[in-house]
Write an enzyme that holds these catalytic residues in place. Structure first.
Site, PDB file in Angstrom:
ATOM      1  CD  GLU A  77      -2.946  -0.493   2.508  1.00 18.29           C
ATOM      2  OE1 GLU A  77      -3.025   0.624   3.012  1.00 18.29           O
ATOM      3  OE2 GLU A  77      -3.498  -1.506   2.979  1.00 18.29           O
ATOM      4  CG  ASN A  78       3.240   4.840  -1.350  1.00 17.67           C
ATOM      5  OD1 ASN A  78       3.645   5.314  -2.408  1.00 17.67           O
ATOM      6  ND2 ASN A  78       3.345   5.475  -0.214  1.00 17.67           N
TER       7      ASN A  78
END
Ligand code: NOJ
Length: 569
Positions: A413-414
């Site tokens: 996730e980013n």
């Protein structure tokens, strides 16, 4: 006995080596260097992510059971504007459209989660398997594979079956370890022939702290200072059990990998030359990432957690630490149960030492004895907590490398949200965020951090938990007011697509060499093409010139003959 002693000796030596490897992280070396032009290693995997409750909708369709999020969101006052994920993006019905969006972006992987109560409505395998739910995930996986997109499957992205919460108290109860293992086993049985990357838990920090300490998330409990530690303890054991089950039962046939996705902010000492600040920053990271990563890599909680929580529990007059203890057997059971580490990362904080006196009361936050600060100059385009500090990402990645023996990492996730309704779809700040964060990731890869893939969060705007639909993380804008939930690409879609197609940020030199290669291939293909006129020329010679010349010769000879005959007569 000698064998046991030898094994223990080897383990201690390995642990000592690992711990000393942690010393490799250099707090003083924070190179906030300029943009780095270059590309990722060949085969680097680019993807996007989502989760079941945030996107699927269809909350009570086709035999799905209730999850703790269905129940929590339906309670008044828990979610901004009392919104729910009942229909959300209607991903349950629109997954084919969504896979087309992914195909257009030329993604290599898609991370999604399985809703436990969609396939086991009461949470228990022994009670009922919902075949319609199974079919949904099975079709999704098949279509992804047909589209050459690797499925990365999260087993638990926060939507525990409500029955398990009501009957047993959810993650407070040790019985969850076995129930989760049964659920995971069913997923391996039904999808494991096609899924090779599994993530057991998404962001257990959030499950524990926001679910059981602050109560902002489902199940909304406020058991300050103890519930979060208990929940985390059971989650770590549940992860380890699933890893062992896979290892014993499925690995040899299915050849997949089992990881966990840990989310952590980076903590930077306010003053790196001040030892107390450095120690406070270390504590910040150990209470965040180390809480889960240290048992899974090294077999026990970080020493600093044991020390601080133990001491404070004593001062509070408790007979034992609020932090549960792993028995020696449990330590060796949980150690080494990560085939890859999923890492979620969004932001950074400055950290300094701050004492919380024991009268302050029990709390995870007070246990850390630190204060978090932000630099007012940091851009904060989206969620209140999300400041864009790209260099923190490289720091975190290098810390993981040093602390946990350079494990295989997938960034799971980013991304960044937007505060306002971005109706013109020009999300410049998101492009800026991706450009800078992915660039820091590239620098980390060049530092030797073993990162295999990157997952932008998220494909679509979705239900952002207690914030409802007010914070949009999507590359695609979703019009939630329209019941068809149409998707519209924000500018960042093309931007991310360009990063993917060039596998990073090619330098001028790389671009020149690509051009040269292209010209060479072009000129060799030009030669091939050039061969065509040559063939044409030959054909012209044989098919036009030769017959014409021959005909002319025959004609001339005929004329010449006639001339000779005339003279004779
Ligand atoms: C982490 C969570 O896993 C995800 O569900 C959420 O949307 C993002 N953070 C952004 O807050």
């Amino acid at each position: 006995r000698a064998g046991t002693m030898l094994r223990t000796g080897i383990r201690l030596l390995a642990l000592a080596l690992c711990v000393s490897a942690g010393g490799d992280f250099d707090w003083t070396k924070n190179e906030k260097t300029s943009f780095y032009y270059g590309t990722f290693p060949t085969g680097f995997s680019w993807g996007v992510g989502s989760s079941a409750y945030q996107t699927e909708g269809a909350w009570n369709t086709d035999g799905k059971g209730m999850s703790i999020w269905d129940v929590f969101a339906h309670k008044k006052g828990k979610i901004s504007s009392n919104e729910t994920g009942d229909s959300s993006c209607e991903g349950y019905y629109k997954f084919k459209d969504d896979i087309n969006l992914m195909k257009e972006m030329k993604l290599s992987h898609y991370r999604f989660s399985v809703s436990w109560p969609r396939i086991l409505p009461s949470g228990l395998r022994s009670e009922h398997v919902n075949e319609k739910g199974i079919r949904y995930y099975s079709d999704l996986i098949d279509l992804l594979l047909d589209s050459k997109i690797t499925p990365v499957v999260t087993l638990y992205h926060w939507d525990l079956p409500q029955v398990l919460q009501e009957k047993y108290g959810g993650w407070q109860n040790a019985s969850m370890v076995g129930y989760f293992n049964e659920f995971a086993n069913l997923c391996f049985e039904r999808f494991g022939n096609r899924v090779k990357l599994w993530i057991t838990f998404n962001n257990p920090w959030s499950i524990s702290v926001e679910g059981y300490e602050t109560g902002e998330h489902a199940p909304g409990l406020r058991t300050r200072g103890s519930g979060a530690y208990k929940a985390a303890h059971h989650i770590i054991k549940a992860h380890a059990k699933v890893w062992h089950t896979y290892d014993m039962k499925w690995r040899s046939k299915q050849k997949g990998l089992i990881g966990i996705s840990l989310t952590a902010d980076w903590g930077e000492p306010v003053d790196v030359s001040n030892q107390r600040d450095v120690e406070a920053a270390e504590r910040y990271i150990h209470f965040y990432l180390g809480w889960f990563a240290t048992p899974l890599f090294h077999g026990d909680y970080p020493a600093v957690m044991k020390e601080y929580i133990g001491r404070k529990s004593g001062q509070q007059g408790l007979g034992a630490s609020r932090l549960p203890v792993f028995s020696p057997q449990e330590k060796s059971y949980v150690r080494g149960t990560v085939d890859f580490l999923g890492l979620g990362h969004y932001t950074t904080r400055y950290v300094t030492q701050k004492n919380y006196p024991s009268g302050f009361g029990d709390s995870y936050f007070a246990d850390r004895d630190l204060a978090e600060l932000v630099d007012p100059k940091w851009p904060d385009p989206g969620s209140e907590w999300l400041y864009s500090v790209p260099w923190g990402f490289r720091r975190l990645l290098n810390f993981v490398k040093a602390q946990y023996g350079n494990p295989m990492i997938y960034v799971t996730e980013n991304g960044v949200s937007e505060k306002m309704l971005c109706t013109d779809l020009c999300d410049d700040w998101r492009m800026q965020y991706f450009r800078e964060y992915i660039n820091e990731l590239l620098k980390a890869v060049r530092d030797g951090v073993n990162v295999k893939g990157y997952t932008a969060w998220s494909l679509l705007d979705g239900f952002e938990w207690d914030e409802g639909f007010s914070e949009r993380f999507g590359l695609y804008f979703v019009d939630f007011r329209n019941k068809n939930k149409p998707r519209f690409p924000k500018a960042s879609v093309q931007f991310y697509k360009r990063i993917i197609s060039s596998n990073g940020f090619p330098s001028q030199r790389e671009v020149e060499s690509w051009k040269r290669k292209a010209v060479e291939t072009c000129s060799s293909s030009n030669q091939l093409l050039a061969a065509d006129p040559l063939i044409g020329h030959m054909e012209m010679v044989t098919e036009i010139v030769v017959p014409t010349v021959c005909t002319l010769c025959i004609l001339l000879s005929a004329v010449f003959f006639m001339f000779l005959l005339r003279r004779r007569l």
